[in-house]
Structures are given as structure tokens and as C-alpha cells.
Write a protein that holds these residues in place. Structure first.
Motif, short mmCIF file in Angstrom:
data_model
loop_
_atom_site.label_atom_id
_atom_site.label_comp_id
_atom_site.label_asym_id
_atom_site.label_seq_id
_atom_site.Cartn_x
_atom_site.Cartn_y
_atom_site.Cartn_z
N ALA A 79 5.71 5.78 -11.58
CA ALA A 79 5.68 7.24 -11.43
C ALA A 79 4.91 7.69 -10.19
N ASN A 80 4.12 6.78 -9.61
CA ASN A 80 3.32 7.18 -8.43
C ASN A 80 4.13 7.15 -7.13
N ILE A 81 5.34 6.62 -7.20
CA ILE A 81 6.16 6.50 -5.98
C ILE A 81 7.35 7.45 -6.10
N SER A 114 -8.65 3.09 -10.27
CA SER A 114 -9.72 2.08 -10.30
C SER A 114 -10.41 1.96 -8.94
N THR A 115 -9.61 2.04 -7.87
CA THR A 115 -10.16 1.89 -6.53
C THR A 115 -11.05 3.08 -6.17
N GLY A 116 -10.50 4.29 -6.30
CA GLY A 116 -11.25 5.49 -5.93
C GLY A 116 -12.54 5.61 -6.73
N ALA A 144 -7.14 6.43 -1.38
CA ALA A 144 -7.29 5.48 -2.50
C ALA A 144 -6.09 5.72 -3.41
N THR A 145 -4.91 5.66 -2.80
CA THR A 145 -3.69 6.15 -3.45
C THR A 145 -2.80 5.03 -4.00
N GLY A 146 -3.36 3.85 -4.09
CA GLY A 146 -2.67 2.80 -4.84
C GLY A 146 -1.53 2.13 -4.11
N PHE A 147 -0.58 1.63 -4.90
CA PHE A 147 0.41 0.68 -4.40
C PHE A 147 1.80 0.98 -4.97
N GLN A 195 -8.72 15.04 -6.59
CA GLN A 195 -8.29 14.40 -7.84
C GLN A 195 -6.97 15.00 -8.33
N ARG A 196 -5.98 14.14 -8.58
CA ARG A 196 -4.74 14.64 -9.18
C ARG A 196 -4.78 14.46 -10.68
N THR A 197 -5.11 13.24 -11.12
CA THR A 197 -5.22 13.00 -12.57
C THR A 197 -6.62 12.47 -12.88
N ASP A 219 -9.56 19.78 -7.57
CA ASP A 219 -8.49 19.49 -8.52
C ASP A 219 -7.16 19.84 -7.85
N VAL A 220 -6.44 18.82 -7.42
CA VAL A 220 -5.21 19.13 -6.65
C VAL A 220 -4.02 19.45 -7.56
N ARG A 221 -4.25 19.46 -8.87
CA ARG A 221 -3.21 20.03 -9.74
C ARG A 221 -3.34 21.56 -9.70
N LYS A 259 -2.83 4.59 -18.78
CA LYS A 259 -2.91 4.19 -17.37
C LYS A 259 -3.93 3.07 -17.32
N ARG A 260 -3.91 2.23 -16.33
CA ARG A 260 -4.83 1.09 -16.25
C ARG A 260 -6.28 1.63 -16.24
N PRO A 261 -7.09 1.28 -17.25
CA PRO A 261 -8.42 1.88 -17.32
C PRO A 261 -9.37 1.31 -16.26
N ALA A 275 0.84 -1.22 0.00
CA ALA A 275 0.00 0.00 0.00
C ALA A 275 0.87 1.26 0.00
N ASN A 276 0.42 2.24 -0.79
CA ASN A 276 1.14 3.52 -0.87
C ASN A 276 0.33 4.60 -0.15
N VAL A 277 0.80 4.98 1.02
CA VAL A 277 0.19 6.13 1.71
C VAL A 277 1.14 7.30 1.49
N PRO A 278 0.72 8.32 0.71
CA PRO A 278 1.66 9.40 0.39
C PRO A 278 2.10 10.15 1.65
N ASP A 279 3.31 10.64 1.55
CA ASP A 279 3.92 11.30 2.70
C ASP A 279 3.45 12.76 2.73
P1 NAP Z 1 -3.86 3.88 -8.65
O1 NAP Z 1 -4.39 3.44 -9.93
O2 NAP Z 1 -2.41 4.02 -8.48
O3 NAP Z 1 -4.58 5.24 -8.29
C1 NAP Z 1 -4.14 6.01 -7.20
C2 NAP Z 1 -4.79 7.35 -7.24
O4 NAP Z 1 -4.27 8.12 -6.18
C3 NAP Z 1 -4.47 8.11 -8.53
O5 NAP Z 1 -5.59 8.88 -8.85
C4 NAP Z 1 -3.30 8.98 -8.09
O6 NAP Z 1 -3.13 10.12 -8.88
C5 NAP Z 1 -3.72 9.34 -6.70
N1 NAP Z 1 -2.62 9.74 -5.85
C6 NAP Z 1 -1.55 8.99 -5.49
N2 NAP Z 1 -0.73 9.71 -4.70
C7 NAP Z 1 -1.29 10.95 -4.59
C8 NAP Z 1 -0.92 12.13 -3.92
N3 NAP Z 1 0.20 12.21 -3.23
N4 NAP Z 1 -1.74 13.20 -4.02
C9 NAP Z 1 -2.88 13.14 -4.74
N5 NAP Z 1 -3.29 12.04 -5.40
C10 NAP Z 1 -2.50 10.95 -5.32
O7 NAP Z 1 -4.36 2.90 -7.45
P2 NAP Z 1 -5.72 2.08 -7.34
O8 NAP Z 1 -6.87 2.91 -7.74
O9 NAP Z 1 -5.72 1.46 -6.00
O10 NAP Z 1 -5.56 0.96 -8.42
C11 NAP Z 1 -4.36 0.23 -8.57
C12 NAP Z 1 -4.62 -0.94 -9.46
O11 NAP Z 1 -5.29 -1.96 -8.73
C13 NAP Z 1 -5.53 -0.66 -10.63
O12 NAP Z 1 -4.91 0.05 -11.65
C14 NAP Z 1 -5.94 -2.07 -10.99
O13 NAP Z 1 -4.95 -2.73 -11.71
C15 NAP Z 1 -6.08 -2.69 -9.62
N6 NAP Z 1 -7.49 -2.62 -9.21
C16 NAP Z 1 -8.31 -3.55 -9.75
C17 NAP Z 1 -9.62 -3.54 -9.43
C18 NAP Z 1 -10.50 -4.58 -10.01
O14 NAP Z 1 -11.67 -4.41 -10.01
N7 NAP Z 1 -10.00 -5.69 -10.56
C19 NAP Z 1 -10.15 -2.57 -8.59
C20 NAP Z 1 -9.29 -1.63 -8.03
C21 NAP Z 1 -7.94 -1.68 -8.36
P3 NAP Z 1 -2.19 10.04 -10.21
O15 NAP Z 1 -3.00 9.30 -11.21
O16 NAP Z 1 -1.95 11.45 -10.53
O17 NAP Z 1 -0.94 9.30 -9.80
#
Ligand code: NAP
Length: 546
Positions: free
Chosen positions: A508-510, A198-200, A389-392, A218-220, A360-362, A339-341, A158-162
Motif C-alpha cells: 500500500a505504500n507504493i 521503524s526507520t524514522g 525515511a519512507t521505506g521500500f 507523520q502520515r500514520t 500531521d500530514v493527514r 503494520k510491522r511494529p 528504496a522508495n522516494v515518494p514522487d
Molecule cells: P516503512 O515502514 O514503510 O515506513 C515508511 C514511513 O514513511 C511510513 O511512516 C509512511 O507512512 C511514510 N511515508 C511513505 N511515503 C510517504 C509519503 N509520500 N508522504 C508521507 N509519508 C510517507 O519504512 P521503514 O521505516 O524504512 O521500515 C521498513 C521496514 O524495514 C520495517 O518495517 C522493518 O521490517 C525494517 N526495518 C528494520 C529495522 C531493524 O531494526 N531490524 C529497522 C528499520 C527498518 P504510512 O505508514 O502512512 O505509509
């Protein structure tokens, strides 16, 4: 309690001896255990950090969590009985249903007895004298095994931004990938959600329906297509079960592991109206077919891509009532699919609710988290709950969290400092008998995951069987084969759209992560043939010894 490599490696405890150690009990680890224990008869243990099995589907319990691939192909194919006895309720099952499925698999094949839950692997070191891996876990134990198999998942760190100030936040905060098992009560709460991947996109509509107010940071902006989930009727279930052999064959021989025929048409060979009619039909049908089944060149040609991108933007403008909000939600800075749709249920509609605000945080970057909320350059947002919902740290984060040492004490963290290097995404030069299921350099996240997982598990199982039959102790990728594969993966990534976005595909997210395109773009069918050819050709590119 975490210990340093040196202390843990020299723990006084006698190691337990196994043939195979597997790290992780998700989709990959469960099938790998079945394959090496029940098919090959090897003594195997699985270490799992979670309190239960399921990996991704154990941890990701956030509101709206569901699979965006359809259940009938996002499932195991290795057991006909399993296929026939399991009843999926809907096209896109929710997280609890997928977890129940994996628990059923574990019970059906009696897998739990060889899984150690709440046991995190901290280190693994290859002992050259014995040609065995010594594995240290956070319960202070050591294990030794001939083979070490990583089933840690591509999206599990998990990526929790700093963001400064999080420590002082007086409300509650959660990362979607570490969601509390007893849920979160959003009633009467002001919620801030950071992230629109995808998560958010799955979470926001569900949180908005429960909370007093939801602010989405929202960033992107993201291109999302409706899922159009539906219950599976008894007739549809019967039809799927009858056709499983053909469906599975189709997925294995496809590009992305989906049982759809790709379109043979270019987006540019139709008139605007004809093309729009194709997009409209697929938009109404919903799901990934919009990308895979519309035109073959969406991911290859920027002009073709732009036709789909503009169609999705037009839908956002149609759905979202406030034109300024619609424009902020409409992606313009990266091609569709680079990016992963995501696939959604009422995501854009959510922004028509009175209790939802988009930031819009840009335009107004986040400055800090305050005790009572979140401050951007434009002002303060008062919040009771923050949802990250900041991904991995995708594809490498979970593996590099373990201190892994190969020959001559070579650290994997050092070896991968400039990006992951593997041969076929399966092995790493200098790390004999270590296999990485869906490792970087394999199709993995660019495919329907269970198809790629099964292919890797079966290849690894066959490889181990071959070694044992041939009386060989180790297999290791040669540096030359690894070098050639890394170059090939990088060359392919330059074709098409994939490297044109700041995505987690390139790290690029890390902050600070080296920009390298990590998955293999060549498609699952082509990749499978390559892996099979390597095995048939006496494991070309690997050195077998001992
Ligand atoms: P993600 O695609 O990496 O999205 C993270 C979001 O957080 C992006 O909008 C990102 O913006 C934003 N973010 C990250 N750091 C930030 C910061 N410091 N300030 C502001 N915004 C920030 O992560 P995810 O949504 O968890 O999805 C990851 C992957 O998991 C997906 O692409 C998919 O492969 C998988 N997934 C699958 C399913 C499924 O149904 N099978 C469901 C959910 C997830 P930026 O775009 O600008 O970086």
C-alpha cells in the motif's frame, strides 16, 4: 549505463560460464555462496550492486540504525566456530557492528574472492536450448549459469515518494536506505524527516539531538515499544554461547523465529488490572516480547488487540507532555501489529524537546517541496536537509528492477503484474532453476530474518545437490502447485490482523502497486516442515527434467 533487454542480451561478449550466479551479497547471498561453493563445490559468482558486502547493513547507515532483534538470535547459526568466536557487545547492535560481523564472516570463509562489487544485474534470461540462465550486468558483461539465485533482500528497493519540487530543493536530501558513508552533519541545520516507520522512529531521536530543529512529517502514527538496549556482560555472553544449540532449536521451532515461548493466555481472560500488569512488565523489559510474549491472540482477535493498542496509547499520553501532540502520535486507524511494529529508544520522549515539531500530514497534506523547504496545505516549513525515511518497494521491488525472462520470453514483471506468484516463496512457474531466497509467499519479513534465510539457503542447497546427484538439469514449480500455494497464502492472510492496515506487507505504500498480502503468515516452524515434506516427497509440486 543501463541498456535495453534486447541490446544487452545480444552483447557481443562471450559469456563467462558458472554453475551458480547469486544476486546480492547480504545475509542471504553470503551464506548461499558458502553453501554452494564450499559445501557443494560449485563454481559460483555473486554480483553485488554495492561497493561492499552486507546488503541491508551496507546501505542503511542512517543515524540510530540498529537491529531491533537481539544479536544472539539475529545471527548465523550454521557455524559453531563462528558462534563461539564472535563477541556481540549489546542486545541490539548498531549498524556498524552488524556490518563488521558480516565482513568477519566473509573473511573467515574467504567469500570476497567470488563477489563482484559495484556490479548490478540488469537482466536475466532463461535459454531453453541450453537450460541455462544468461545474466547481463551493468559492466557490459554476460554470464551463464545453470542456477540463478536471488538474494536481493525484501527491503532493498528504496522508495522516494514522487513529491513535486524535489529537483529544485536547494538543501540536501537523503533516503535512509542510501545513506552517505561519511555521514551527514546536522549541526545548526533545520531538518525535515518524512516517515515514522521503524526507520524514522530510530532516526528521529538521534537527529533531534544533533540538529538545530527537527520537523517530523507523520502520515500514520505508529505503535512503538521501547527496545531497552543494554550492553552484554561477559557472564551473559558466556551463557548465550553455552546455550546456542538450544537457542537455535527454539528459533527454528517457533512461530516467528524468536527464542521466546509464546503466551498460552488470551488477553481477554484476565481482568483489566491483571492484563495491564502483564503489559507493564513487558514494556519495562522492552523489545518484541511485548507482542509475542504477552497474549497469544493479539494478532488474531480485534478485541484482544485493542487492549494492547490502548495500553501503548496510554503510554504515549503519559510520556508526551503536550496532549495535542500525544493524541497525534497515538495510532487509532489500524490494529497493533498489522503494520510491522517498531522498537525504539526514546522516540516518544523526543517530542518533548524544544527543537522538535510534529506535523500531521493527514490533517495538512504535503503539497510540494520548495527550493527552501516543504509546503503543506497549512504553510511552509523552511528546511536545510530533508530525510526520507519512507521505506521500500518491499518484497518485489528489487527483483522486478531486473528484467527477468523465463520460458518463452515470459517477463517476471508481466507475470507479477497483479502481485507476486510463487510456490513456497522459493520458485516461480515458468522460471526453471531460479530460486528466490525469502521470496514473497514465504515467512521472510514476518520472522527473524536470519532464521528464514538459513532455512531457504539450506533447502536450495540440498535441492541443487539432489538435482546433480540425480542427473537432472532443471527444477521448476508446476503452475498447479503455484496456484494452490498463492491461494493458501492469501487465505491465511485473511485470518487475523495483518491485512487490516495499509502496510508495505500489502504494497500500500507504493502508488499503483496491486494490493496483495505478500509474506506467509503460517509461521516458520510449520513452513519449514512443509518445505521439508515437499523435498522428502520427491519434490512434490516441482517438475524435474533433463
Ligand atoms: P516503512 O515502514 O514503510 O515506513 C515508511 C514511513 O514513511 C511510513 O511512516 C509512511 O507512512 C511514510 N511515508 C511513505 N511515503 C510517504 C509519503 N509520500 N508522504 C508521507 N509519508 C510517507 O519504512 P521503514 O521505516 O524504512 O521500515 C521498513 C521496514 O524495514 C520495517 O518495517 C522493518 O521490517 C525494517 N526495518 C528494520 C529495522 C531493524 O531494526 N531490524 C529497522 C528499520 C527498518 P504510512 O505508514 O502512512 O505509509
Amino acid at each position: 549505463m543501463s541498456q535495453s533487454f534486447a541490446t544487452a542480451h545480444q552483447r557481443a561478449v562471450e559469456p563467462e560460464h558458472h554453475d551458480v550466479v547469486i544476486i546480492g551479497a547480504g545475509f542471504s547471498g553470503l551464506y548461499m555462496l558458502y553453501r554452494v561453493r564450499d559445501v557443494l563445490g560449485l563454481d559460483t559468482v555473486v554480483f553485488e550492486a554495492g561497493g561492499g558486502l552486507g546488503g541491508t547493513w551496507y546501505w542503511n547507515r542512517y543515524p540510530g540504525a540498529r537491529c531491533d532483534s537481539e544479536s544472539f538470535y539475529y545471527s548465523y547459526s550454521f557455524s559453531e566456530e563462528l558462534e563461539q568466536e564472535w563477541e556481540w557487545t549489546s542486545k541490539y547492535p548498531e549498524q556498524p557492528e552488524i556490518l563488521r560481523y558480516l565482513e568477519h564472516v566473509a573473511d573467515r570463509f574467504d567469500l570476497r574472492r567470488d563477489i563482484r562489487f559495484e556490479t548490478r544485474v540488469e537482466e536475466a534470461v532463461f535459454d531453453e536450448k541450453t537450460a541455462r540462465w544468461l545474466v547481463g550486468t551493468d559492466d557490459g558483461q554476460r554470464s551463464s549459469a545453470q542456477f540463478l539465485i536471488s538474494a536481493v533482500g525484501c527491503l532493498s528497493a528504496a522508495n522516494v515518494p514522487d513529491i513535486p519540487g524535489l529537483d529544485c530543493f536547494e538543501g540536501d536530501w537523503y533516503h535512509t536506505g542510501r545513506w552517505p558513508h561519511d555521514g551527514v552533519d546536522f549541526a545548526n541545520k533545520r531538518v525535515g524527516q518524512i516517515g515514522t516507520g521503524s526507520t524514522g522512529i530510530q532516526a528521529a531521536p538521534v537527529i533531534a539531538a544533533q540538529a538545530a530543529h527537527l520537523t517530523v512529517f507523520q502520515r500514520t502514527p505508529n505503535y512503538s515499544v521501547p527496545a531497552r538496549d543494554a550492553a552484554l556482560t561477559p557472564e551473559r555472553r558466556a551463557e548465550i554461547k553455552e546455550n546456542y544449540p538450544a537457542i537455535r532449536k527454539h528459533t527454528r521451532e517457533s512461530f516467528g523465529g524468536f527464542p521466546y515461548d509464546p503466551s498460552s493466555r488470551s488477553a481477554l481472560e484476565l481482568t483489566h488490572d491483571e492484563r495491564t500488569a502483564v503489559y507493564e512488565r513487558l514494556w519495562q523489559e522492552g523489545g518484541f516480547k511485548f507482542l509475542w510474549g504477552s497474549f497469544y491472540d493479539l494478532l488474531l482477535n480485534e478485541e484482544a488487540n485493542e487492549t494492547a493498542a490502548e495500553f501503548i496509547r496510554s503510554k504515549i499520553r503519559e510520556i508526551v507532555h503536550d496532549p495535542t501532540v500525544a493524541e497525534t502520535l497515538a495510532p487509532k486507524d489500524h490494529p497493533y501489529g498489522s503494520k510491522r511494529p517498531p522498537i525504539d529508544t526514546d522516540y516518544f520522549e523526543t517530542f518533548n524537546r524544544d527543537n522538535v515539531t510534529l506535523v500531521d500530514v493527514r490533517a495538512e497534506p504535503i503539497e510540494q517541496i520548495t527550493p527552501t523547504g516543504l509546503r503543506t496545505t497549512a504553510g511552509d516549513h523552511e528546511l536545510d536537509i530533508i530525510v526520507f525515511a519512507t521505506g521500500f518497494d518491499a518484497m518485489t521491488g528489487a527483483l522486478l528492477a531486473i528484467d527477468i525472462r523465463g520460458r518463452d520470453g515470459l517477463s517476471l514483471r508481466d507475470k507479477w503484474a497483479d502481485g507476486p506468484r510463487t510456490y513456497l516463496g522459493l520458485q516461480i512457474a515458468g522460471f526453471p532453476n531460479l530460486f528466490t531466497i525469502t521470496g514473497p509467499g514465504s515467512p521472510s519479513v514476518l520472522s527473524n530474518m536470519p532464521v528464514s534465510i538459513e532455512q531457504h539457503v539450506e533447502w536450495i542447497g540440498d535441492c541443487i545437490a539432489h538435482l546433480r546427484a540425480a542427473g537432472r538439469a532443471t527444477i521448476e514449480a508446476t503452475p498447479a502447485a503455484e496456484e494452490a500455494w498463492v491461494d493458501h497464502v492469501a487465505d491465511l492472510a485473511q485470518l487475523g490482523m495483518f491485512s487490516k492496515a495499509n502496510s508495505w506487507y500489502v504494497g500500500a505504500n507504493i502508488p499503483g502497486k496491486k494490493r496483495v498480502f505478500m509474506p506467509y503468515v503460517g509461521g516458520v516452524a510449520n513452513y519449514r516442515h512443509r518445505c521439508d515434506a515437499v523435498a522428502a516427497n520427491a519434490y512434490e509440486g516441482f517438475e524435474l527434467s533433463g
